[in-house]
Design a protein around this motif. Structure first.
Motif, mmCIF file in Angstrom:
data_model
loop_
_atom_site.group_PDB
_atom_site.id
_atom_site.type_symbol
_atom_site.label_atom_id
_atom_site.label_comp_id
_atom_site.label_asym_id
_atom_site.label_seq_id
_atom_site.Cartn_x
_atom_site.Cartn_y
_atom_site.Cartn_z
ATOM 1 N N LEU A 1 -18.666 55.791 43.052
ATOM 2 C CA LEU A 1 -18.786 54.457 42.479
ATOM 3 C C LEU A 1 -17.525 53.667 42.829
ATOM 4 O O LEU A 1 -16.437 54.225 42.903
ATOM 5 N N PRO A 2 -17.650 52.367 43.019
ATOM 6 C CA PRO A 2 -16.486 51.563 43.405
ATOM 7 C C PRO A 2 -15.435 51.496 42.297
ATOM 8 O O PRO A 2 -15.746 51.674 41.120
ATOM 9 N N SER A 3 -14.181 51.214 42.678
ATOM 10 C CA SER A 3 -13.095 51.137 41.703
ATOM 11 C C SER A 3 -13.036 49.773 41.022
ATOM 12 O O SER A 3 -12.336 49.602 40.033
ATOM 13 N N SER A 4 -13.759 48.798 41.562
ATOM 14 C CA SER A 4 -13.872 47.505 40.890
ATOM 15 C C SER A 4 -15.259 46.936 41.177
ATOM 16 O O SER A 4 -15.806 47.136 42.251
ATOM 17 N N VAL A 5 -15.823 46.291 40.154
ATOM 18 C CA VAL A 5 -17.157 45.715 40.294
ATOM 19 C C VAL A 5 -17.194 44.344 39.637
ATOM 20 O O VAL A 5 -16.414 44.039 38.745
ATOM 21 N N ARG A 6 -18.142 43.543 40.104
ATOM 22 C CA ARG A 6 -18.404 42.245 39.491
ATOM 23 C C ARG A 6 -19.853 42.279 39.004
ATOM 24 O O ARG A 6 -20.756 42.636 39.763
ATOM 25 N N ILE A 7 -20.036 41.896 37.756
ATOM 26 C CA ILE A 7 -21.369 41.842 37.170
ATOM 27 C C ILE A 7 -21.624 40.400 36.748
ATOM 28 O O ILE A 7 -20.880 39.847 35.936
ATOM 29 N N ASP A 8 -22.641 39.777 37.335
ATOM 30 C CA ASP A 8 -23.009 38.400 37.012
ATOM 31 C C ASP A 8 -24.278 38.406 36.175
ATOM 32 O O ASP A 8 -25.263 39.047 36.557
ATOM 33 N N ILE B 1 -27.818 34.138 31.124
ATOM 34 C CA ILE B 1 -28.571 34.325 29.887
ATOM 35 C C ILE B 1 -29.971 33.743 30.042
ATOM 36 O O ILE B 1 -30.143 32.609 30.481
ATOM 37 N N GLY B 2 -30.980 34.550 29.701
ATOM 38 C CA GLY B 2 -32.371 34.119 29.771
ATOM 39 C C GLY B 2 -33.008 34.276 31.134
ATOM 40 O O GLY B 2 -34.201 34.072 31.296
ATOM 41 N N VAL B 3 -32.215 34.642 32.140
ATOM 42 C CA VAL B 3 -32.746 34.808 33.495
ATOM 43 C C VAL B 3 -32.743 36.280 33.887
ATOM 44 O O VAL B 3 -33.777 36.850 34.222
ATOM 45 N N ASP B 4 -31.568 36.897 33.879
ATOM 46 C CA ASP B 4 -31.459 38.313 34.262
ATOM 47 C C ASP B 4 -30.695 39.099 33.200
ATOM 48 O O ASP B 4 -29.997 40.046 33.498
ATOM 49 N N SER B 5 -30.838 38.669 31.953
ATOM 50 C CA SER B 5 -30.148 39.333 30.852
ATOM 51 C C SER B 5 -31.143 40.096 29.988
ATOM 52 O O SER B 5 -32.333 39.823 30.013
ATOM 53 N N GLY B 6 -30.637 41.065 29.244
ATOM 54 C CA GLY B 6 -31.486 41.807 28.316
ATOM 55 C C GLY B 6 -30.936 43.194 28.075
ATOM 56 O O GLY B 6 -30.143 43.710 28.866
ATOM 57 N N SER B 7 -31.370 43.790 26.970
ATOM 58 C CA SER B 7 -30.880 45.124 26.619
ATOM 59 C C SER B 7 -31.358 46.191 27.603
ATOM 60 O O SER B 7 -30.811 47.286 27.655
ATOM 61 N N ASP B 8 -32.362 45.853 28.425
ATOM 62 C CA ASP B 8 -32.856 46.805 29.421
ATOM 63 C C ASP B 8 -32.100 46.701 30.744
ATOM 64 O O ASP B 8 -32.341 47.477 31.660
ATOM 65 N N ARG B 9 -31.161 45.764 30.837
ATOM 66 C CA ARG B 9 -30.327 45.674 32.040
ATOM 67 C C ARG B 9 -29.119 46.578 31.842
ATOM 68 O O ARG B 9 -28.280 46.344 30.967
ATOM 69 N N GLY C 1 -12.387 54.168 34.601
ATOM 70 C CA GLY C 1 -11.257 53.676 35.379
ATOM 71 C C GLY C 1 -11.583 52.467 36.236
ATOM 72 O O GLY C 1 -10.702 51.928 36.898
ATOM 73 N N THR C 2 -12.841 52.036 36.222
ATOM 74 C CA THR C 2 -13.256 50.889 37.024
ATOM 75 C C THR C 2 -12.785 49.584 36.400
ATOM 76 O O THR C 2 -12.865 49.399 35.192
ATOM 77 N N GLU C 3 -12.311 48.685 37.237
ATOM 78 C CA GLU C 3 -12.010 47.331 36.790
ATOM 79 C C GLU C 3 -13.299 46.523 36.894
ATOM 80 O O GLU C 3 -13.896 46.435 37.961
ATOM 81 N N VAL C 4 -13.730 45.967 35.775
ATOM 82 C CA VAL C 4 -14.979 45.219 35.711
ATOM 83 C C VAL C 4 -14.660 43.741 35.527
ATOM 84 O O VAL C 4 -13.888 43.375 34.636
ATOM 85 N N THR C 5 -15.248 42.901 36.364
ATOM 86 C CA THR C 5 -15.223 41.459 36.146
ATOM 87 C C THR C 5 -16.637 41.076 35.763
ATOM 88 O O THR C 5 -17.574 41.270 36.537
ATOM 89 N N LEU C 6 -16.781 40.593 34.553
ATOM 90 C CA LEU C 6 -18.072 40.230 33.995
ATOM 91 C C LEU C 6 -18.124 38.716 33.881
ATOM 92 O O LEU C 6 -17.265 38.108 33.257
ATOM 93 N N SER C 7 -19.110 38.111 34.527
ATOM 94 C CA SER C 7 -19.287 36.664 34.480
ATOM 95 C C SER C 7 -20.630 36.367 33.831
ATOM 96 O O SER C 7 -21.664 36.838 34.297
ATOM 97 N N ILE C 8 -20.597 35.588 32.745
ATOM 98 C CA ILE C 8 -21.821 35.264 32.014
ATOM 99 C C ILE C 8 -22.017 33.764 31.995
ATOM 100 O O ILE C 8 -21.125 33.010 31.587
ATOM 101 N N GLY D 1 -24.486 25.307 30.035
ATOM 102 C CA GLY D 1 -24.268 24.905 31.418
ATOM 103 C C GLY D 1 -22.986 25.438 32.023
ATOM 104 O O GLY D 1 -22.671 25.159 33.177
ATOM 105 N N GLU D 2 -22.236 26.216 31.265
ATOM 106 C CA GLU D 2 -20.958 26.765 31.744
ATOM 107 C C GLU D 2 -21.044 28.283 31.867
ATOM 108 O O GLU D 2 -22.046 28.899 31.516
ATOM 109 N N SER D 3 -19.962 28.880 32.342
ATOM 110 C CA SER D 3 -19.878 30.337 32.400
ATOM 111 C C SER D 3 -18.492 30.781 31.968
ATOM 112 O O SER D 3 -17.543 29.984 31.990
ATOM 113 N N VAL D 4 -18.404 32.032 31.543
ATOM 114 C CA VAL D 4 -17.121 32.632 31.179
ATOM 115 C C VAL D 4 -16.991 33.945 31.939
ATOM 116 O O VAL D 4 -17.983 34.555 32.313
ATOM 117 N N SER D 5 -15.753 34.345 32.164
ATOM 118 C CA SER D 5 -15.496 35.614 32.850
ATOM 119 C C SER D 5 -14.538 36.460 32.030
ATOM 120 O O SER D 5 -13.621 35.937 31.400
#
Length: 109
Positions: free
Chosen positions: A22-29, A32-40, A47-54, A77-81
């Motif tokens: 598995l990579p040592s860093s990942v980005r997860i985009d 909300i309402g498009v590709d989000s959900g408890s099944d994702r 040890g992975t550095e995760v950048t999460l953008s919502i 209309g905005e996003s946070v990371s």
């Protein structure tokens, strides 16, 4: 009389388990309402550095990242990371503090 069948000597070949890298860093985009959900479920290694953008296209929200205990408001209309390092095996839920909806589960292995 029958002749004995020829046999091939058995080999003791063993198959080494393959390790999943598995990579040592990942980005997860997440939108909300498009590709989000408890099944994702997104799987990352300890040890992975995760950048999460919502992104929140339709409404104001407050995002909470459990386990690493991060939270931030996001305007419609905005996003946070968020950038963080996962250091414990288990599941991290990313959810709305306003609705309780889970947007993504980060599975740390």
């Amino acid at each position: 009389p029958s002749t004995p069948a020829e046999t091939t000597p058995a080999t003791n070949a063993t198959t080494e388990p393959t390790e999943v890298s598995l990579p040592s860093s990942v980005r997860i985009d997440v939108t909300i309402g498009v590709d989000s959900g408890s099944d994702r479920i997104e799987t990352v290694a300890v040890g992975t550095e995760v950048t999460l953008s919502i992104s929140s296209p339709d409404a104001d929200d407050e995002i909470h990242v459990h386990v690493v205990d991060l939270e931030q408001e996001v305007a419609a209309g905005e996003s946070v990371s968020f950038t963080f390092v996962v250091d414990t095996v288990g599941e991290i839920e990313v959810e709305s503090h306003l609705t309780g909806d889970v947007f993504v589960v980060i599975e740390v292995v």
